[in-house]
Design an enzyme around this catalytic site. Structure first.
Site, mmCIF file in Angstrom:
data_model
loop_
_atom_site.group_PDB
_atom_site.id
_atom_site.type_symbol
_atom_site.label_atom_id
_atom_site.label_comp_id
_atom_site.label_asym_id
_atom_site.label_seq_id
_atom_site.Cartn_x
_atom_site.Cartn_y
_atom_site.Cartn_z
ATOM 1 N N ARG A 113 13.600 9.952 -3.013
ATOM 2 C CA ARG A 113 14.497 11.096 -3.245
ATOM 3 C C ARG A 113 15.741 10.989 -2.380
ATOM 4 O O ARG A 113 16.868 11.206 -2.856
ATOM 5 C CB ARG A 113 13.746 12.391 -2.934
ATOM 6 C CG ARG A 113 14.594 13.658 -2.974
ATOM 7 C CD ARG A 113 13.718 14.854 -2.586
ATOM 8 N NE ARG A 113 14.469 16.108 -2.593
ATOM 9 C CZ ARG A 113 15.148 16.589 -1.550
ATOM 10 N NH1 ARG A 113 15.202 15.884 -0.406
ATOM 11 N NH2 ARG A 113 15.792 17.740 -1.643
ATOM 12 N N ARG A 160 -24.907 7.983 12.855
ATOM 13 C CA ARG A 160 -24.508 8.224 11.468
ATOM 14 C C ARG A 160 -23.131 7.601 11.276
ATOM 15 O O ARG A 160 -22.328 7.569 12.211
ATOM 16 C CB ARG A 160 -24.442 9.723 11.157
ATOM 17 C CG ARG A 160 -25.754 10.467 11.363
ATOM 18 C CD ARG A 160 -26.787 10.077 10.315
ATOM 19 N NE ARG A 160 -27.986 10.901 10.436
ATOM 20 C CZ ARG A 160 -29.021 10.614 11.209
ATOM 21 N NH1 ARG A 160 -28.981 9.505 11.973
ATOM 22 N NH2 ARG A 160 -30.084 11.400 11.251
ATOM 23 N N GLY A 216 -10.490 14.366 20.463
ATOM 24 C CA GLY A 216 -11.398 14.374 21.596
ATOM 25 C C GLY A 216 -12.608 13.480 21.431
ATOM 26 O O GLY A 216 -13.711 13.811 21.886
ATOM 27 N N ASP A 275 2.382 -0.156 11.805
ATOM 28 C CA ASP A 275 2.324 -1.478 12.428
ATOM 29 C C ASP A 275 3.585 -2.319 12.240
ATOM 30 O O ASP A 275 3.545 -3.545 12.335
ATOM 31 C CB ASP A 275 1.121 -2.262 11.888
ATOM 32 C CG ASP A 275 1.187 -2.498 10.387
ATOM 33 O OD1 ASP A 275 2.079 -1.928 9.714
ATOM 34 O OD2 ASP A 275 0.345 -3.261 9.873
ATOM 35 N N GLY A 290 0.820 -1.207 0.000
ATOM 36 C CA GLY A 290 0.000 0.000 0.000
ATOM 37 C C GLY A 290 0.852 1.253 0.000
ATOM 38 O O GLY A 290 1.877 1.327 0.677
ATOM 39 N N THR A 335 4.207 2.812 5.808
ATOM 40 C CA THR A 335 2.813 2.379 5.827
ATOM 41 C C THR A 335 2.045 3.284 6.766
ATOM 42 O O THR A 335 2.537 3.634 7.840
ATOM 43 C CB THR A 335 2.667 0.917 6.291
ATOM 44 O OG1 THR A 335 1.292 0.655 6.595
ATOM 45 C CG2 THR A 335 3.503 0.614 7.523
ATOM 46 N N ILE A 336 0.842 3.667 6.376
ATOM 47 C CA ILE A 336 0.058 4.547 7.246
ATOM 48 C C ILE A 336 -0.381 3.823 8.513
ATOM 49 O O ILE A 336 -0.740 4.456 9.502
ATOM 50 C CB ILE A 336 -1.179 5.115 6.519
ATOM 51 C CG1 ILE A 336 -2.206 4.017 6.211
ATOM 52 C CG2 ILE A 336 -0.790 5.892 5.283
ATOM 53 C CD1 ILE A 336 -3.563 4.550 5.805
ATOM 54 N N ARG A 373 0.495 -5.465 -6.103
ATOM 55 C CA ARG A 373 0.553 -6.750 -5.408
ATOM 56 C C ARG A 373 1.097 -7.771 -6.405
ATOM 57 O O ARG A 373 0.742 -7.745 -7.576
ATOM 58 C CB ARG A 373 -0.837 -7.173 -4.932
ATOM 59 C CG ARG A 373 -1.575 -6.101 -4.122
ATOM 60 C CD ARG A 373 -0.943 -5.849 -2.773
ATOM 61 N NE ARG A 373 -1.706 -4.859 -2.011
ATOM 62 C CZ ARG A 373 -1.351 -4.435 -0.815
ATOM 63 N NH1 ARG A 373 -0.254 -4.880 -0.236
ATOM 64 N NH2 ARG A 373 -2.089 -3.534 -0.170
#
Length: 319
Positions: free
Chosen positions: A21, A243, A185, A129, A11, A125-126, A72
């Site tokens: 760079r 929601r 919060g 982990d 990803g 990776t965002i 992938r």
């Protein structure tokens, strides 16, 4: 070592371009050529590469995504294709490889080291982990994207006196949910690392209503459950209407934050240094604000742990 390769795999995450760079410019500074390998391990197998010079990585430090693209590649799991890729590297005179990506990318790099190709992993990776590093490239940017979205959702939640459930990414890790929930919060945060108590969530909402609070924000990590499932549970158990917002892949995009640009620059440069020092099967990471390196095999023997003290603090502050 006179020629190395660099690829991005898995990803995408903001800051990958900054890392590319850094690899190219650090290597060029030491008189080493860098070939960019396109489309991750698929390009590695097929030999899809080109020489990257100083100009080719100019103006990319601020861009999200990855200049080298990603994909992938199930075939890469087979040894014959790994050997095919190594042969392509030998034909191009590439002696070492920098792999920028997550744990799957690191596993691939480790397999290549067992076949004789020097590899260094750069964690990007965002999800944040990866065991062995406190922060991965892209996490901070994703976190800021999520917090900005929560702030906007809270505006409408307040206006309409609604409860919103916001589902965030992170795979099996709760870092995005945990950090964003604390920063924005949120009234409740649900992460894979800690058991959740539906009754406690309902009690918190009721307690807020008792002091005339008409809205709530609940953050749920995708690794626990979909937001839709939680919404159904709250409705069935307490009659609470909610929601739902699923932030999805917006969390992966955008210009990298200053933190991620600096982190990517530091880790990318150190990866090149390790190759020039003759090192292999190492990963670079950050610990106590310092760059260091560790054995790639730690991804098999160690597990990333969320900072549960933040979870406790979040619950205390959202009372």
């Amino acid at each position: 070592m006179k020629r190395i390769g660099v690829l991005t795999s898995g990803g995408d995450s903001p800051g990958m371009n900054a890392a590319i760079r850094a690899v190219v410019r650090k290597a060029n500074y030491h008189g080493v050529e860098v070939f960019g390998i396109y489309h991750g391990y698929e390009g590695f197998i097929k030999g899809k590469m080109e020489l990257l010079d100083l100009g080719s990585v100019g103006g990319i430090i601020q861009r999200g995504g990855t200049k080298l693209f990603s994909s992938r590649c199930p075939e890469f799991k087979e040894k014959k294709y790994q050997l095919q890729g190594i042969e392509k590297m030998k034909e191009a005179g590439i002696e070492g490889l920098v792999v920028i990506g997550g744990d799957g990318s690191f596993r691939g790099a480790y397999e290549l080291t067992k076949l004789g190709l020097a590899c260094i992993g750069v964690p990007a990776t965002i999800d944040n982990d990866i065991a062995g590093t406190e922060f991965t490239i892209g996490f901070d940017t994703a976190l800021n994207t999520v917090v900005s979205a929560i702030d906007k959702i809270r505006d409408t939640a307040t206006s309409h006196e609604n409860t919103f459930i916001i589902e965030v990414m992170g795979r099996d890790a709760g870092d995005i949910a945990l950090w964003s929930g604390l920063a924005a919060g949120a009234e409740s945060v649900i992460i894979p690392e800690e058991p959740y108590d539906l009754d406690d969530i309902i009690t918190r909402m009721k307690r807020g209503e008792a002091r005339n609070k008409k809205h709530s924000i609940i953050i749920v990590a995708e690794g626990v459950m979909p937001a839709s499932k939680l919404a159904n549970m709250l409705k069935e158990k307490a009659g609470i209407e909610t929601r739902i917002t699923v932030l999805g892949h917006i969390q992966r995009g955008g210009s990298p934050s200053a933190f991620d640009r600096v982190l990517a620059s530091r880790l990318g440069a150190r990866a090149v240094e390790l190759l020039l020092e003759g090192k292999t099967s190492r990963a670079v990471g950050i610990k106590n604000h310092q760059v260091y390196d560790y054995d790639l095999r730690e991804i098999f023997t160690a597990k990333h742990k969320a900072d549960t003290s933040l979870y406790t603090l979040s619950k205390e502050l959202s009372i």
